[in-house]
Scaffold this active site. Structure first.
Site, short mmCIF file in Angstrom:
data_model
loop_
_atom_site.label_atom_id
_atom_site.label_comp_id
_atom_site.label_asym_id
_atom_site.label_seq_id
_atom_site.Cartn_x
_atom_site.Cartn_y
_atom_site.Cartn_z
CB VAL A 1 -8.77 0.63 -3.22
CG1 VAL A 1 -9.61 1.91 -3.19
CG2 VAL A 1 -8.19 0.32 -1.84
CG HIS B 1 1.90 1.19 -10.01
ND1 HIS B 1 2.19 1.41 -8.68
CD2 HIS B 1 1.36 -0.05 -10.05
CE1 HIS B 1 1.83 0.36 -7.96
NE2 HIS B 1 1.32 -0.53 -8.78
NE ARG C 1 -4.69 -5.45 -0.23
CZ ARG C 1 -4.60 -4.44 -1.08
NH1 ARG C 1 -5.62 -4.17 -1.89
NH2 ARG C 1 -3.52 -3.68 -1.14
N GLY D 1 0.79 -1.22 0.00
CA GLY D 1 0.00 0.00 0.00
C GLY D 1 0.82 1.27 0.00
CD GLU E 1 11.87 -3.64 -6.65
OE1 GLU E 1 11.60 -4.85 -6.46
OE2 GLU E 1 10.99 -2.76 -6.69
#
Length: 454
Positions: free
Chosen positions: A296, A208, A293, A164, A200
């Site tokens: 949003v 994205h 999951r 998140g 990274e």
């Protein structure tokens, strides 16, 4: 399955209630003391108190939620997103209590929740990954400088258990590395109970993009196309859309194939999202993470495909026949954009603005408009939780029509009592660069002076 306890709050709890009703299922809301009069409590068939306002004593309290399930006679648990949705221990506890877990297996949650392990699994599935380091535990930075040189600057310090946008910080120069690693470790320990971090490589001009996937737990899986999520603040998404504008068809197809390959290898069960970063200059794409999951931003996919992703989660969990859900059966039509409406002040670095919604009037009469919200006029936006007011989703025959409908909706909003990002969202979506599809993760920072004016 007859009664579903929703281990969440706000708009996602209300969203899950709608799908449960469609499927003829009773619903149980859980609520903290701060949420006693909340919308999700009013909409559910019954509600169970689970503790005081702070989330760690209520929505993150596994034992309290399991006790609520037992007291209500619920036979299934849907976690929504956030809170305990990606906690393998909670998923395991739910099944050990004899309840149906509406989500992936605890093993898949843990595989993908450990970002380092997820990178290795992605590589094994043939999915490209960015150069990265081994993990660094709190108090052990041996080999850090050498690892950073191998990865290259600029780079990101990322929490192994993060998600998140939390636990992720940029480092541009070697002299800032150690202190940034230590600060990120402290935040990760506080947020996730795990202070391990890794390095990274940072893609300078990055987009994205994520792929919505659905696995059947037997090595078979499908995708529901991509979502563009590049417009972000503090590494957190605020505008999402599908399809992703301007990305070559072959790149979108290759990402979808890579995402499905990972899901098949994992024998993943349920809805999930495989996230990628794309180099906007070369169109090379790399695995970021997999979220185990519902997301949003799932409504933009639902608006273009006509699918009900929450219903599919529930139907899979109760072993319905989903054989008709094939890749060939999934078609996307038109364009959809979502803006996350927050009680926050963009001019003050998006500082949350808790308070009472003295006036809250939503737009009406706009074709292709969907609004998902967990609040009503008079409700309190509390400092205890994420300050989201609503998600505004506009669908159109093409991107221009979706943009026009979104701008009309934002213009009709009437909100008093808290500061919001509504005007900011309008400036983003109406910006010439956004209209041209020239979005990237640095979009907000690049155009901040025009986007965040008072």
């Amino acid at each position: 399955m007859k009664k579903v306890l929703i281990a969440n709050r706000g708009e996602i709890a209300c969203r899950i209630i709608r799908s449960c009703r469609t499927l003829g299922l009773e619903t149980v809301a859980v609520r903290s003391d701060a949420d006693a009069k909340s919308l999700h409590v009013a909409q559910a068939d019954e509600a169970q108190a689970i503790g005081p306002g702070p989330a760690k004593h209520s929505y993150l309290a596994c034992d309290n939620i399991l006790a609520a399930a037992k007291a209500s006679g619920a036979d299934a648990v849907h976690p929504g997103y956030g809170f305990l949705a990606e906690d393998g221990k909670f998923a395991r506890a739910v099944t050990h209590a004899g309840l149906i877990w509406i989500g992936p297996t605890p093993e898949s949650i843990e595989d993908m929740g450990d970002k380092q392990r997820a990178r290795l699994l992605a590589r094994a599935a043939g999915v490209p990954i960015l150069p990265g380091s081994a993990r660094f535990a709190v108090g052990d930075l041996a080999g850090l400088d050498e690892a950073a040189r191998a990865v290259g600057f600029p780079l990101l310090v990322k929490a192994s258990a993060g998600g998140g946008g939390i636990g992720m910080r940029r480092v541009d120069a070697p002299e800032d590395l150690a202190k940034t690693v230590q600060a990120t470790q402290a935040l990760a320990e506080k947020s996730f109970g795990d202070g391990d971090v890794y390095l990274e490589r940072l893609v300078a001009k990055a987009r994205h993009v994520e792929i919505q996937v659905f696995g059947f737990g037997d090595g078979h899986a499908v995708h529901m196309y991509e979502r563009e999520c590049s417009v972000q603040r503090r590494f957190q998404k605020i505008v999402e859309e599908t399809p992703a504008p301007g990305i070559p068809t072959e790149v979108r197809a290759a990402m979808a194939d890579a995402a499905v390959a990972l899901v098949r290898q994992e024998r993943y069960r349920g809805a999930g999202t495989v996230e990628f970063v794309i180099d906007a200059d070369s169109w090379a794409y790399y695995f970021l993470e997999m979220n185990t999951r519902i997301q949003v931003e799932h409504p933009v996919t639902e608006m273009t495909t006509g699918l009900d992703l929450v219903s599919l989660q529930i139907r899979l969990a109760r072993d319905d026949d989903l054989s008709s859900l094939t890749q060939e059966s999934i078609r996307a039509v038109g364009h959809s954009i979502e803006g996350r409406l927050y009680a926050e002040d963009p001019a003050m670095d998006f500082l949350p603005s808790p308070g009472r919604l003295q006036r809250f009037k939503l737009p009406k009469g706009i074709d292709g408009l969907r609004i998902d919200s967990g609040v009503r006029e008079g409700d309190q936006i509390t400092f205890h939780y994420d300050p989201m007011i609503a998600k505004i989703i506009a669908h159109g025959r093409d991107r221009d029509e979706a943009i026009a409908r979104m701008l009309t909706a934002l213009g009709q909003l009437q909100i008093e009592g808290v500061r919001t990002n509504a005007a900011f969202l309008g400036r983003v979506i109406d910006h010439p660069a956004f209209r041209a599809g020239d979005t990237h993760t640095g979009f907000v920072a690049r155009y901040a002076s025009s986007l965040t004016k008072g």
